[in-house]
Every structure is written in C-alpha cells, then in structure tokens.
Design an enzyme around this catalytic site. Sequence first.
Site, mmCIF file in Angstrom:
data_model
loop_
_atom_site.group_PDB
_atom_site.id
_atom_site.type_symbol
_atom_site.label_atom_id
_atom_site.label_comp_id
_atom_site.label_asym_id
_atom_site.label_seq_id
_atom_site.Cartn_x
_atom_site.Cartn_y
_atom_site.Cartn_z
ATOM 1 N N HIS A 7 35.598 36.284 38.546
ATOM 2 C CA HIS A 7 34.609 36.722 39.542
ATOM 3 C C HIS A 7 35.260 37.562 40.617
ATOM 4 O O HIS A 7 36.479 37.576 40.771
ATOM 5 C CB HIS A 7 33.890 35.519 40.186
ATOM 6 C CG HIS A 7 34.790 34.609 40.989
ATOM 7 N ND1 HIS A 7 35.384 33.500 40.460
ATOM 8 C CD2 HIS A 7 35.178 34.650 42.290
ATOM 9 C CE1 HIS A 7 36.102 32.881 41.391
ATOM 10 N NE2 HIS A 7 36.003 33.571 42.520
ATOM 11 N N HIS A 79 38.141 38.284 47.656
ATOM 12 C CA HIS A 79 39.206 38.061 46.667
ATOM 13 C C HIS A 79 38.702 38.340 45.257
ATOM 14 O O HIS A 79 37.498 38.503 45.034
ATOM 15 C CB HIS A 79 39.791 36.641 46.766
ATOM 16 C CG HIS A 79 38.873 35.526 46.343
ATOM 17 N ND1 HIS A 79 38.083 34.820 47.230
ATOM 18 C CD2 HIS A 79 38.620 34.974 45.121
ATOM 19 C CE1 HIS A 79 37.407 33.887 46.573
ATOM 20 N NE2 HIS A 79 37.704 33.962 45.292
ATOM 21 N N GLU A 130 43.069 34.972 43.176
ATOM 22 C CA GLU A 130 42.917 33.592 42.721
ATOM 23 C C GLU A 130 43.162 33.565 41.217
ATOM 24 O O GLU A 130 42.724 34.469 40.492
ATOM 25 C CB GLU A 130 41.478 33.110 43.013
ATOM 26 C CG GLU A 130 41.233 31.657 42.590
ATOM 27 C CD GLU A 130 39.810 31.164 42.887
ATOM 28 O OE1 GLU A 130 38.934 32.016 43.181
ATOM 29 O OE2 GLU A 130 39.573 29.949 42.835
#
Lengths: 134, 134
Positions: A7, A79, A130
């Site tokens: 994502h 992010h 991430e």
Amino acid sequence: MLKRLNHVAIAVTDLESATANYRDTLGARVSEPQALPEHGVTVVFVELDNTKIELLEPLGEGSPIAAFLEKNPSGGLHHVCYEVEDILAARDQLKAKGARVLGDGEPKTGAHGKPVLFLHPKDFNGTLVELEQI
Amino acid sequence: MLKRLNHVAIAVTDLESATANYRDTLGARVSEPQALPEHGVTVVFVELDNTKIELLEPLGEGSPIAAFLEKNPSGGLHHVCYEVEDILAARDQLKAKGARVLGDGEPKTGAHGKPVLFLHPKDFNGTLVELEQI
C-alpha cells in the site's frame, strides 16, 4: 527481496473529506473507516485494481502521524509498504547493508495483523519504508 | 474511474545511489536509467510484482522536481499515478466536482507516451496526483 507494493499511505487531517475525495471525485472503491487505537490511526482503504491506498487520520494522543501533519497541514504522502517473504531475513540483510531499522529492530504486528518493520527515511531517499511479511 | 496504481514517484538527488539502495539493499529489480529531457528528469524504474516505483532525478534547467528537492533535500515521495480508461471523461468529471487540473487542462504526453494530467495537491489531501490513460 521486495515482492508487491502492499500500500501507499496518505496522512490526512479530515478522513471524511479525504474519503469523499477518493469515492466521489475520483470514483474509487473505499472501505468503511476502521479505528486502530493500538496504531494511533483511523484508516480507510481505497481499493485499486492492483494495490491499495490507505488514508490515515490521527487517533488519540501520540499518533505516529501527528508530527507529519504538523509539518504538512494539508496532509500528504506518508509512507510506502513493500511485501517481503521473510521479515527477519530481510531485516538481517538490511542491517548487514548498513540500513537503519526504526525502533528496537524487532518486527511489530502491523495494521493488517502481519509482522512489519519501518526503515529510516534518511537511508531510503527521504522515504519512510514499511516492510510487511506476507 | 480509478483502475490500477501505475506508479509511485520518488524524487531523488542522486539517482545512482538511490538505484543502488533499491537494487542492492532492498533486492529489487531496477531498470537502466533513462534520460527524458522533454520531461526534465532521468528515471529508473523499480519493478515490483504488481506495480512500479519511479526514481526521478532532475535533468537540465527548470526540472519539474527541482523545487520539491529544494524543499526536501533528502528526496521523498513526489506523486502517485493512477490509471484511467478515458482521460478526457476523467478530466470533465473532476472539473464538474470542483477539482483543479494543473496547467491548461489539456492532457500532455507523459513519460510513458500516454496522455496524462496532474491534479492540484490542495484538492487531494496534499498529494500530487497524476492520471494516465491506459
């Protein structure tokens, strides 16, 4: 090491308005808001054909996106999350290459219930990365 | 209206170092650098399993990412690009909803040779959005 883009996270100050932007103006499929108090955010998932956008609004005190929104009061790209098969192997490879893992270096349970790590933006071109084990 | 996430663009000051980050540290497949003087950038594509990351370095005078890098000298997440089937229909729908299309409102030929438009970040939660006709 990297597999799919899981994502892209966008921090917003007003989740209802941001959701309306994606649903009504951009014509995308959006989820109901989900409060994740243990992560300090409320999230709406924007479902694209190949991945998703996560709209994040701060929830409670000490939200991890509060400082970002102070600096970026309109919101913004926060992010990116990449999938890996083995997060401990990924972490060890990253540390061997000199990249900094945030926190104590141990994977935490992320917003999707999977083990995640965050990498230092200064080591990745100003981008908070991430990693999520799939 | 939105279909796939075509790419996430990351602006960088040193494309060679950024490419090494993705290739060597994160273990991703990366392309050779491609100079796109008509777009004011040199680009490296990071191929993920479901989409791609574009690493953008300024090329020549007046690069469209120069101002961003002045404000973000470490680099950072610059824009997201969503695919649409019909860019003129998308534009008209967006304008009818009050969203601002950058430039003169006419699609330009983007870095992949397809018609593209950019939307005003203030209308989309501080995020620069590119639409590309597939």
